[in-house]
Motif scaffolding. Structure first.
Motif, PDB file in Angstrom:
ATOM      1  N   ASP A 195     -25.591 -45.969  -1.282  1.00  0.00           N
ATOM      2  CA  ASP A 195     -26.072 -45.957  -2.657  1.00  0.00           C
ATOM      3  C   ASP A 195     -25.165 -46.886  -3.452  1.00  0.00           C
ATOM      4  OD1 ASP A 195     -27.777 -43.947  -4.675  1.00  0.00           O
ATOM      5  OD2 ASP A 195     -26.047 -44.948  -5.587  1.00  0.00           O
ATOM      6  N   ASP A 233     -21.668 -37.975 -12.209  1.00  0.00           N
ATOM      7  CA  ASP A 233     -22.282 -38.135 -10.882  1.00  0.00           C
ATOM      8  C   ASP A 233     -21.262 -37.979  -9.755  1.00  0.00           C
ATOM      9  OD1 ASP A 233     -24.718 -38.509 -12.051  1.00  0.00           O
ATOM     10  OD2 ASP A 233     -24.693 -40.697 -11.938  1.00  0.00           O
ATOM     11  N   TYR A 277     -18.153 -39.599  -9.369  1.00  0.00           N
ATOM     12  CA  TYR A 277     -17.232 -40.696  -9.040  1.00  0.00           C
ATOM     13  C   TYR A 277     -15.898 -40.505  -9.756  1.00  0.00           C
ATOM     14  CZ  TYR A 277     -21.221 -43.189  -7.052  1.00  0.00           C
ATOM     15  OH  TYR A 277     -22.302 -43.549  -6.283  1.00  0.00           O
ATOM     16  N   GLY A 318     -24.328 -47.018  -6.553  1.00  0.00           N
ATOM     17  CA  GLY A 318     -23.483 -46.405  -7.585  1.00  0.00           C
ATOM     18  C   GLY A 318     -23.227 -47.345  -8.753  1.00  0.00           C
ATOM     19  N   LEU A 319     -24.272 -48.054  -9.146  1.00  0.00           N
ATOM     20  CA  LEU A 319     -24.112 -49.082 -10.195  1.00  0.00           C
ATOM     21  C   LEU A 319     -24.577 -48.555 -11.554  1.00  0.00           C
ATOM     22  CD1 LEU A 319     -23.579 -52.020 -11.071  1.00  0.00           C
ATOM     23  CD2 LEU A 319     -25.876 -52.601 -10.280  1.00  0.00           C
ATOM     24  N   TYR A 320     -23.753 -48.812 -12.548  1.00  0.00           N
ATOM     25  CA  TYR A 320     -24.061 -48.383 -13.922  1.00  0.00           C
ATOM     26  C   TYR A 320     -23.965 -49.608 -14.837  1.00  0.00           C
ATOM     27  CZ  TYR A 320     -23.227 -43.788 -11.953  1.00  0.00           C
ATOM     28  OH  TYR A 320     -23.294 -42.668 -11.167  1.00  0.00           O
ATOM     29  N   SER A 321     -24.765 -49.567 -15.896  1.00  0.00           N
ATOM     30  CA  SER A 321     -24.730 -50.654 -16.876  1.00  0.00           C
ATOM     31  C   SER A 321     -24.207 -50.110 -18.198  1.00  0.00           C
ATOM     32  CB  SER A 321     -26.138 -51.215 -17.071  1.00  0.00           C
ATOM     33  OG  SER A 321     -26.163 -52.096 -18.176  1.00  0.00           O
TER      34      SER A 321
END
Lengths: 430, 412
Positions: B54, B85, B87, B56-59
Motif C-alpha cells: 500500500d 491510519d 503510521y 501510504g500516500l497523503y496529500s
C-alpha cells in the motif's frame, strides 16, 4: 485509490473529451506523463496520428497533451513566452486552437497572459479558475463550458437533444452513448451533440439549436448547461433519479426526457423492459445468487450521479444493506443522505464499515480488491481504469450498463455455490 | 516522457510499508503518483511474492488560496490522518508548488514530530528546481542512508543496490542472482531499495558486502553515499548478469573484490557452463545453420545474445545498429569478432539485406516496424536475468521461427 484527482485532471479530461482543441499543460513534465497514461485509457480507439506533432517539442513525440515543461528559468522569467510559443507550435501542427491548463505550481509563477495571440489569430484559451481547489467533475465542467463558450456555435433550431456531462471520463463511453442514442432514437428523438464523447465538428457547431440539454451527469455539466441556456435559451434537464444507472433509473431517465420535450417514452420503455426481462431470465436460472445478496453489505464509491441510482437499485431490487457510501461530489448528496436516512442506513455516509459482499468503486481499487483475494466482489464504476482494455463495452449507463454491473457483480464474487437448481415447486408458476 | 522531482522521492518512499509519504502540494500531484504506483504494483503483483504494497500516500491538498497563507496547517492535517491510519514514520516531500513558495519543511517537520509524537522526516528537494525525477530520489535516498546504523555482520550476506528493485523488481530476477551467489556460498541480504520496512534499511550494515547492479548514475550515487556515510567498503559495480557471459563476469568481479571466495569460484563457473550447455543442447537441431540478422535500436551490448546464438550454431549474418531518440554515451560496445556490424543503420539497410540474402529471421528490439515488413522476427531480449534470460529467449526464438509474422496490425 486513497486519493482523488482534483480539477486539474478534470479540466484536462474535459478539454480532451471535446477533442476540438490542443490541451497545453503548463507544468513540469511529470504532470503530463502520468496524465497521458490515464488519458490513453480514456480514449481507447486508436486513430492514425499526425506525425507532424514530432516537429513540436511541446508535444514531445506524442499527439496529445503538449506541455511547457517548467524549469528553473520559468521561476525568473514566467511562462508567458513558453505559452505563446507553445500555443503557436502545437497549433501549427494540427490547426486546432490551444487551451492552456495551469497547474498550481505554474499559476504561482508571475506570468502575464494578456495579449497572447496564437497561430492564425487564434488566441490561446486560458482556463480561468483555481483548478486545485476544485473537484474532478468541477474542473471538467469548467473546461467544457469555457471551450464551448468561446466556440462558434449555431443556434438555429434543430429539435435535437444534447447529452451533457457524459463522456470519456465514463467507463465504456462509446457503447454507453450508443445505448442512449438507441433508447432516445426509439422515441423519435435525435441526439445532437454529446460534447464529452469527442463529437464531430458539425455536432458541436449545431448544438446551440437543440430543444433540450440533458445533464446526464449534472456534476459534470451544470456550468455548461447554464452557459448554453444563457447563449441560446436552451432549457436543461437534471434527472431526478441520477444518471441512467440500473433499470429503474434508466426508465425514469427516458420518462423525464419524454415529458420535458413532449414525446411518448413508451418505445424506449419497451426496449428497457425487453432487456430487463432477458436479464431477469438469467437471474432466475441462478436464483440463489441474487438471493444470496439479500441483507448483505454493499459499498459504493463514485460520482454522486452514479452512486444515487446504483444504491437505490442494489437496495430496492436486491435487498442489499448499504455499508459505506462515498461520493466524489455533492450533486445528489442530499438525495443520497435522505435515502440512506429513510432506509435506516444514515451512518453509511459517515464511513461505517462491516462485511461487504459487493464493492462498487474505481477501476484501480476494484483490481486491487480482486487481486487481494477474499470472496467480496468488486465492480469498477469509475476511473482510473483497472482493466488493460475493454472490448466488450463495459459501460455503467443504460441497459448495457445494467448488464455489465450485474454480470461483473455476480461473476466477481468468488465463492462456491451449489449448482443444483432450486426445486421446481419452489419456483414461480408457469 | 520525464517525470518530476517529487515523483522520484515519492515513488521510492512508497515502497517502505511502515512509513507514510506526505506530499506537500496539490491533490492532483499525489493522485497521479498514487495512480502510477498502484497501476504498476498491481499489474506486477503476479511476479512478486508477499502482500501487495500500500503506498501510504497523503496529500496536503494545497490550493491557490492556501499558498498565500501559512501551509503548516495543511501539513499538520495530513500528519494527523497518517497517524490515525497507524503510521509513526512519515516522509515529508516537497513539490514544485512548495518549492516556488520557498516553504522550509525542516522546521515544520520537527515541530509536527514533537506535537504528534511521530517522526516526520523532511526530504530534501532537488538542488536544481525540476531537473529530473532523480533529484528528488537522491533526497530520499540520502535520508534513508543516514538511517543505516552499524550492525554485527552476517557472514555470507550480500546486499544488492539496484535501480531495478526500485523500478519493477521481479522475484525471478532476484532468484537468478541468488542462484549465482548460492554457488559461491553467499546469499542475498538487503535489497536496496525494494519493498521493505524501515528496519530492513536500518539493518543494511549487517551485510558482509555490497554489490551495485547496473552502472547507471543513480546507482553509482547511491552506492557512493552508502560508503561515504556508513564507512563501508564501496560496493562492487557489476552489470545486470544476463546470459552465461554475464554470470561468469559476475563471478570474476566478485573474485577480484572478495578473493576469499576464490576456492568456490572455479566450481561455480563449471556449474554455470554445464547448466548453459545443457540448456542449449535440445535446441541445437532447431537453430543449427539458421541465418539471422540482428536489428537493434539504441542498445549496443548484445554480448549474451550473440554468445547464445553462436552456442546454438546460428549464422549471424549482420548486426545493424540504428540510432534512437536517446544516445547512451557510456554504452558498452563489445567486440563481435567476425560478424558484420553496421552502425547508424536504417530500415532501408535492413530491407536491402533481406532482399539480397536468405535470412530466416530478424532478431530485433524494434518489433513495431520490423513486423510490419512481414518477415519472420523474434525479440532481442528477455525479461529475465541470469541463465533464465537465455533460457526464456531461446524458447521464444524457437517459436518465432515457426510462427508467422502476425498480421493483426493490417486488420482483423
Amino acid at each position: 485509490m486513497r486519493l482523488e484527482a482534483d480539477g486539474l485532471m478534470g479540466a484536462i479530461v474535459g478539454s480532451e473529451s471535446l477533442g476540438i482543441t490542443n490541451t497545453l499543460i503548463n507544468s513540469a513534465g511529470g504532470c503530463r506523463s502520468r496524465a497521458q497514461i490515464l488519458l490513453r485509457d480514456l480514449i481507447p480507439s486508436y486513430e492514425p496520428e499526425d506525425r507532424g506533432c514530432c516537429r513540436s517539442k511541446y508535444f514531445s513525440r506524442q499527439s496529445r497533451l503538449p506541455c511547457t515543461y517548467l524549469n528553473n528559468n520559468d521561476i525568473v522569467f514566467g511562462t508567458g513566452t513558453k505559452i505563446s510559443e507553445g500555443a503557436d507550435s502545437v497549433s501549427s501542427v494540427n490547426g486546432l486552437r490551444t487551451v492552456v491548463v495551469d497547474t498550481l505550481g505554474a499559476s504561482l509563477l508571475c506570468t502575464d497572459y494578456s495579449g497572447l495571440v496564437g497561430q492564425g489569430g487564434q488566441s490561446p484559451l486560458i482556463l480561468d479558475g483555481d483548478l486545485s481547489s476544485m473537484g474532478f467533475s468541477e474542473g471538467y465542467d469548467l473546461a467544457v463550458s469555457s471551450i464551448l463558450g468561446d466556440t462558434d456555435i449555431d443556434g438555429t433550431d434543430n429539435g435535437a437533444v444534447n447529452l451533457l456531462g457524459y463522456g470519456i471520463a465514463d467507463l465504456g463511453w462509446e457503447q454507453g452513448s450508443a445505448d442512449l442514442r438507441v433508447l432516445l432514437g426509439s422515441m423519435g428523438l435525435r441526439v445532437g451533440c454529446i460534447p464529452g464523447c469527442r463529437p464531430s465538428g458539425n455536432d458541436v457547431a449545431s448544438m446551440g439549436g437543440a430543444a433540450l440539454n440533458v445533464m446526464v451527469r449534472p456534476e459534470y455539466s451544470r456550468r455548461t448547461a447554464e452557459m448554453l441556456e444563457r447563449r441560446f435559451g436552451t432549457p436543461s434537464l437534471e434527472p431526478m433519479e441520477g444518471a441512467p444507472v440500473g433499470f429503474d433509473a434508466t426508465r425514469s431517465f427516458v420518462r423525464e426526457i419524454g415529458r420535458s420535450i413532449g414525446v411518448d417514452p413508451a418505445p424506449a420503455l419497451d426496449l428497457i423492459d425487453m432487456e430487463a426481462s432477458a436479464v431477469h431470465k438469467v437471474l432466475m436460472n441462478y436464483d440463489r445468487l441474487p438471493q444470496g445478496l439479500h441483507a448483505k453489505g454493499v459499498i459504493v464509491k463514485g460520482d454522486s450521479s452514479t452512486v444515487y441510482p446504483l444504491l437505490k437499485w442494489m437496495y430496492g431490487t436486491l435487498g442489499m444493506a448499504p455499508r459505506k457510501v462515498v461520493v466524489n461530489d455533492d450533486a445528489y448528496l442530499s438525495k443520497i443522505r435522505g435515502f440512506l436516512e429513510a432506509a435506516g442506513y444514515g451512518e453509511a455516509l459517515e464511513g461505517y464499515e462491516g462485511d461487504a459482499e459487493l464493492v462498487f468503486t474505481d477501476g484501480i481499487s476494484a483490481l486491487e480488491g480482486r487481486i487481494g483475494g477474499g470472496t467480496t466482489g468488486y465492480v469498477a464504476i469509475g476511473i482510473p481504469q483497472g482493466r488493460t482494455m475493454d472490448l466488450l463495452g463495459r459501460c455503467v449507463i443504460g441497459t448495457r450498463g445494467c448488464r455489465y454491473l450485474l454480470d461483473e457483480a455476480f461473476n466477481s464474487i468468488t465463492r462456491f455455490r451449489c449448482g443444483q437448481p432450486t426445486e421446481v415447486d419452489f419456483r414461480p408458476e408457469h | 516522457m520525464p517525470a518530476c522531482t517529487s515523483h522520484g522521492a515519492v515513488d521510492a518512499a512508497m515502497r517502505i510499508s511502515d512509513a507514510a509519504v506526505i506530499l506537500h502540494g496539490p491533490r492532483n500531484c499525489a493522485f497521479l503518483m498514487e495512480y502510477a504506483f498502484r497501476r504498476r504494483v498491481l499489474n506486477n503483483s503476479a511476479e512478486r511474492s508477499g502482500t501487495i504494497a500500500d503506498p501510504g500516500l497523503y496529500s496536503t491538498d494545497l490550493d491557490a488560496g492556501e499558498t498565500f497563507v501559512e501551509t503548516r496547517k495543511n501539513i499538520g492535517t495530513a500528519v494527523s490522518r497518517a497517524k490515525e491510519d497507524g503510521y509513526r514514520t512519515m516522509f515529508l516531500v516537497p513539490s514544485c508548488t512548495s518549492e516556488i513558495m520557498s516553504t522550509e519543511l525542516g522546521p515544520i517537520a520537527a515541530e509536527l514530530s514533537r506535537e504528534h509524537g511521530v517522526e516526520v522526516i523532511p526530504v530534501s528537494a532537488d538542488g536544481q528546481f525540476l531537473s529530473s525525477k532523480f533529484g528528488g530520489t537522491i533526497g530520499l535516498f540520502e535520508t534513508l542512508i543516514r538511517r543505516m546504523s552499524p550492525k554485527e555482520t552476517v557472514k555470507g550476506s550480500v546486499n544488492l543496490i539496484a535501480r531495478w528493485f526500485y523500478g519493477l523488481g521481479k522475484d525471478r530476477n532476484t532468484e537468478a542472482i541468488g542462484h549465482i551467489l548460492d554457488l559461491l556460498d553467499l546469499r542475498v541480504g538487503t535489497r536496496f531499495l525494494d519493498f521493505c520496512r524501515i528496519a530492513d534499511i536500518e539493518d543494511f550494515c549487517s551485510g558482509e558486502m555490497d554489490i551495485q547492479i547496473g552502472r547507471g548514475n543513480l546507482n553509482s550515487k547511491i552506492a557512493d553515499r552508502i560508503s561515504e556515510v556508513t564507512g563501508r567498503r564501496r560496493a562492487l559495480v557489476v552489470d545486470v548478469p544476463t546470459g552465461l557471459c554475464g554470470c561468469l563476469r559476475l563471478i570474476d568481479r566478485l573474485e577480484e573484490y572478495a578473493p576469499w571466495i576464490g576456492a568456490r569460484a572455479d566450481a561455480a563457473r563449471a556449474s554455470l557452463r554445464s547448466e548453459f550447455g545443457s540448456m542449449l543442447e535440445p535446441f541445437r537441431p532447431t537453430f543449427e545453420g539458421k541465418r539471422v540478422v540482428i536489428y537493434c535500436i539504441m542498445a549496443r551490448d548484445l554480448k549474451w545474445q550473440v554468445e547464445t546464438l553462436r552456442g546454438l550454431g546460428v549464422d549471424i549474418s549482420a548486426i545493424l545498429f540504428a540510432d534512437g531518440g536517446m544516445v547512451d554515451h557510456d554504452a558498452r560496445r563489445p567486440d563481435y569478432g567476425d560478424i558484420r556490424v553496421l552502425e547508424g543503420s536504417t530500415m532501408c539497410d535492413l530491407r536491402a539485406i533481406m532482399a539480397s540474402e536468405a535470412v530466416d529471421m530478424v532478431v530485433t528490439n524494434d518489433p513495431d516496424r520490423v513486423s510490419r515488413e512481414g518477415w519472420n522476427w523474434g525479440p532481442l531480449g528477455s525479461r529475465w536475468s541470469g541463465l533464465e534470460g537465455p533460457r526464456e529467449w531461446i524458447c521464444v526464438l524457437a517459436d518465432s521461427l515457426r510462427v508467422p509474422a502476425g498480421r493483426w496490425e493490417a486488420g482483423l
